[in-house]
Motif scaffolding. Structure first.
Motif, short mmCIF file in Angstrom:
data_model
loop_
_atom_site.label_atom_id
_atom_site.label_comp_id
_atom_site.label_asym_id
_atom_site.label_seq_id
_atom_site.Cartn_x
_atom_site.Cartn_y
_atom_site.Cartn_z
N VAL A 29 0.84 -1.19 0.00
CA VAL A 29 0.00 0.00 0.00
C VAL A 29 0.88 1.25 0.00
CG1 VAL A 29 -1.78 1.27 1.25
CG2 VAL A 29 -1.83 -1.23 1.23
N THR A 51 -1.81 -1.03 -4.01
CA THR A 51 -2.94 -0.15 -3.77
C THR A 51 -2.37 1.24 -3.52
OG1 THR A 51 -4.32 -1.89 -2.82
CG2 THR A 51 -4.91 0.38 -2.28
N TYR A 53 -3.32 4.76 -2.07
CA TYR A 53 -4.30 5.44 -1.22
C TYR A 53 -3.96 6.92 -1.22
CZ TYR A 53 -7.14 6.49 2.88
OH TYR A 53 -8.08 7.01 3.72
N ALA A 71 -4.02 -4.14 -9.06
CA ALA A 71 -4.40 -4.05 -7.65
C ALA A 71 -3.90 -5.23 -6.83
CB ALA A 71 -5.92 -3.96 -7.53
N THR A 72 -3.89 -5.00 -5.52
CA THR A 72 -3.56 -6.05 -4.57
C THR A 72 -4.50 -7.22 -4.82
OG1 THR A 72 -2.87 -4.40 -2.97
CG2 THR A 72 -3.40 -6.58 -2.11
N TYR A 89 -7.50 -4.19 1.44
CA TYR A 89 -7.22 -3.47 0.20
C TYR A 89 -7.29 -4.36 -1.04
CZ TYR A 89 -5.64 0.13 3.39
OH TYR A 89 -5.58 1.07 4.39
N TYR A 92 -8.54 -3.22 -4.69
CA TYR A 92 -8.50 -1.77 -4.86
C TYR A 92 -7.17 -1.36 -5.49
CZ TYR A 92 -12.52 -1.24 -1.74
OH TYR A 92 -13.76 -1.30 -1.18
#
Length: 176
Positions: A29, A51, A53, A71-72, A89, A92
């Motif tokens: 992330v 991901t 964020y 994505a993850t 996550y 996403y």
């Protein structure tokens, strides 16, 4: 580069050293403070099981260069620090944290023959614009797009492929 917090993304420098033309994201992330931005044509950004964020109230602009992000994933999802999993996550690719007290932000994703976006773009407080060109590949955008307003632009056909297997993971679905 490794998962963590970045003021600008992709970073121009890490520990005072210029980032090269190719940026490979390790699984995990990435928390971004200011802008996800790719405007230099020769810079390439690649990442699997990632991901991104974006903190509340920030814009997202992804254009120029080559961007290939996935994505993850669920199976063997990477682990966050301190032994916690990134399970929340899974699926996403981008999460734009909502700022319900501020203005609606802009989230712009440009497609071209080389760009790949795979995973949900979750931006409930963004005006999301997806731009395609005549050479956007049929498999280039495999995503569920959730935004305040979603606009699709392009000079030719723009393919957005929906695959329910790529939806975000919901650890405890609602029950009746």
């Amino acid at each position: 580069i490794t998962p963590g917090y970045y003021n600008g993304f992709p970073p121009k420098k890490i520990n005072g050293v210029d980032v090269e033309d190719t940026v490979v994201l390790a699984p995990g992330v990435y928390c971004v403070d200011s802008v996800v931005k790719q405007t230099i044509d020769h810079v390439h950004v690649f990442g699997n099981d990632v991901t991104i964020y974006v903190l509340e109230g920030r814009n997202i602009t992804v254009n120029g260069g080559v961007v290939q992000l996935r994505a993850t994933s669920g199976a063997g999802a990477p682990y966050a620090p301190h032994g916690t999993t990134n399970e929340e996550y899974v699926g996403y690719l981008f999460i734009a944290a909502p700022d319900y007290e501020g203005a609606v932000t802009a989230c712009i994703f440009d497609g071209n023959a080389s760009n790949v976006y795979e995973g949900a773009i979750f931006a409930p407080h963004c005006d999301v614009t997806i731009n395609g060109t005549a050479d956007t590949p049929p498999g280039g955008i495999n995503s569920q797009v959730i935004g305040y307003n979603v606009t699709i632009n392009g000079g030719a056909d723009l393919h957005i492929n929906y695959d329910s297997d790529l939806n975000p993971y919901i650890p405890d679905p609602a029950k009746t």
